[in-house]
Motif scaffolding. Structure first.
Motif, PDB file in Angstrom:
ATOM      1  N   ILE A  99       0.787  -3.349   4.428  1.00  0.00           N
ATOM      2  CA  ILE A  99       1.033  -1.928   4.190  1.00  0.00           C
ATOM      3  C   ILE A  99       2.261  -1.838   3.301  1.00  0.00           C
ATOM      4  O   ILE A  99       3.012  -2.816   3.142  1.00  0.00           O
ATOM      5  CB  ILE A  99       1.257  -1.181   5.538  1.00  0.00           C
ATOM      6  CG1 ILE A  99       1.180   0.328   5.339  1.00  0.00           C
ATOM      7  CG2 ILE A  99       2.579  -1.581   6.167  1.00  0.00           C
ATOM      8  CD1 ILE A  99       1.181   1.122   6.644  1.00  0.00           C
ATOM      9  N   ASP A 117       7.769   0.686   2.816  1.00  0.00           N
ATOM     10  CA  ASP A 117       8.444   1.877   3.341  1.00  0.00           C
ATOM     11  C   ASP A 117       7.510   2.806   4.119  1.00  0.00           C
ATOM     12  O   ASP A 117       7.910   3.902   4.517  1.00  0.00           O
ATOM     13  CB  ASP A 117       9.091   2.657   2.180  1.00  0.00           C
ATOM     14  CG  ASP A 117      10.131   1.823   1.454  1.00  0.00           C
ATOM     15  OD1 ASP A 117      10.831   1.028   2.125  1.00  0.00           O
ATOM     16  OD2 ASP A 117      10.235   1.951   0.211  1.00  0.00           O
ATOM     17  N   THR A 118       6.270   2.388   4.323  1.00  0.00           N
ATOM     18  CA  THR A 118       5.303   3.213   5.054  1.00  0.00           C
ATOM     19  C   THR A 118       5.369   2.883   6.537  1.00  0.00           C
ATOM     20  O   THR A 118       5.169   1.745   6.938  1.00  0.00           O
ATOM     21  CB  THR A 118       3.868   2.968   4.539  1.00  0.00           C
ATOM     22  OG1 THR A 118       3.845   3.195   3.130  1.00  0.00           O
ATOM     23  CG2 THR A 118       2.887   3.903   5.226  1.00  0.00           C
ATOM     24  N   ARG A 119       5.660   3.859   7.366  1.00  0.00           N
ATOM     25  CA  ARG A 119       5.834   3.608   8.798  1.00  0.00           C
ATOM     26  C   ARG A 119       4.752   4.245   9.655  1.00  0.00           C
ATOM     27  O   ARG A 119       4.432   3.754  10.729  1.00  0.00           O
ATOM     28  CB  ARG A 119       7.203   4.154   9.256  1.00  0.00           C
ATOM     29  CG  ARG A 119       8.379   3.504   8.561  1.00  0.00           C
ATOM     30  CD  ARG A 119       8.409   2.007   8.795  1.00  0.00           C
ATOM     31  NE  ARG A 119       9.386   1.329   7.964  1.00  0.00           N
ATOM     32  CZ  ARG A 119       9.520   0.014   7.891  1.00  0.00           C
ATOM     33  NH1 ARG A 119       8.721  -0.753   8.607  1.00  0.00           N
ATOM     34  NH2 ARG A 119      10.420  -0.524   7.101  1.00  0.00           N
ATOM     35  N   GLY A 160       1.738   3.378  -0.585  1.00  0.00           N
ATOM     36  CA  GLY A 160       1.550   3.970   0.724  1.00  0.00           C
ATOM     37  C   GLY A 160       0.236   4.701   0.901  1.00  0.00           C
ATOM     38  O   GLY A 160       0.097   5.519   1.813  1.00  0.00           O
TER      39      GLY A 160
END
Length: 291
Positions: A174, A177-179, A230
């Motif tokens: 992923i 910075d994609t949470r 993202g």
């Protein structure tokens, strides 16, 4: 007709400046070299060298001067013909299919290394999904192909006998910075028929998770960029991961997917000499890289 062996000895005598040194070049004794020069002179009916006991230097007669230019060209042409015929089985073209997501740097290293070792063999490559490469093999468009495949033919994938194979581990990835992962899970995938897409769908449905295709692309670069941006998650081999990707863990609901393999297969059971040369090179080179 000229005797090429005698002409070769004549050229060596002139270039070496004497019978003894010429003998070292042609692996013969001084007396044998001298006999060959006399035999050539007898065939022509005229002397080629001036023999002066007081001089250590070789001197050509006028006939010798006229002959030496022809002799050099005839000997050189004979050696060229021999060299060309002796490498005949090492001359040709091999068409190799390579997976779309095969590491570009590894591919360039592979191509340049093969070209250095076998300069008389041209290696043509085409890229595509494994399902497309299988079709190209069947149609005789390519000779050999590296294909991505599951072990034991999972998901109904064909299992052609491999000339060589290497294990391949894949990972859920992923954007770094994609949470937050939506429900249904957004997927970044190749078109239908891709082995990775099949693995993704099978893994998610086996775990009871819903999914949707957020982005699809034929290009590895497009898949990588979409993950980085993202748009969704994907399944990639270690070599295709970028610095702005991160691994998804079992704690996030993504268990490790069983690995597969990178297999080298052929379109015909009977390989030509140049195809066998490429297969031997790839076996050694790929095994060294993955050791």
């Amino acid at each position: 007709m000229f005797d090429l062996e005698l002409l070769h000895t004549f050229v060596c005598v002139v270039d070496a400046g004497g019978f003894t040194k010429a003998g070292e070049r042609v692996n013969r004794t001084q007396s044998t070299v001298s006999q060959q020069i006399r035999k050539l002179e007898d065939q022509l009916g005229r002397p080629l060298l001036l023999r002066q006991r007081a001089s250590k230097h070789i001197q050509l007669t006028e006939d010798g001067e006229r002959l030496i230019g022809y002799a050099r060209r005839l000997v050189a042409l004979a050696l060229e013909a021999h060299s060309s015929l002796s490498r005949d089985d090492e001359t040709g073209v091999v068409k190799l299919g390579v997976p779309e997501d095969f590491d570009v740097q590894r591919l360039m290293s592979l191509l340049s290394g093969f070209a250095r070792e076998h300069p008389h063999i041209r290696l043509d490559t085409v890229n595509g999904l494994s399902v497309d490469l299988y079709a190209r093999l069947d149609n005789k468009d390519i000779d050999l192909a590296l294909v991505k495949r599951d072990l034991a033919g999972r998901h109904g994938q064909r299992q052609d006998t491999a000339l060589a194979s290497w294990p391949e581990q894949v990972h859920w990835v992923i954007g770094r910075d994609t949470r937050v992962i939506d429900d249904p899970v957004p997927l970044v995938v190749y078109p239908q028929g891709c082995i990775y897409r099949n693995r993704i769908v099978h893994a998610l449905e086996s775990s009871g998770r819903r999914w949707r295709v957020a982005f699809a692309s034929q290009s590895l670069v497009g898949i990588q960029a979409a993950v980085s941006a993202g748009l969704g998650i994907s399944l990639l081999p270690t070599s295709a991961m970028r610095e702005d990707h991160r691994l998804l863990t079992p704690n996030e609901g993504f268990a490790q997917v069983p690995g597969g393999e990178l297999a080298l297969i052929a379109g015909s059971r009977l390989l030509t000499q140049v195809q066998q040369t490429l297969v031997a090179y790839m076996k050694e080179r790929m095994t060294m890289e993955l050791a």
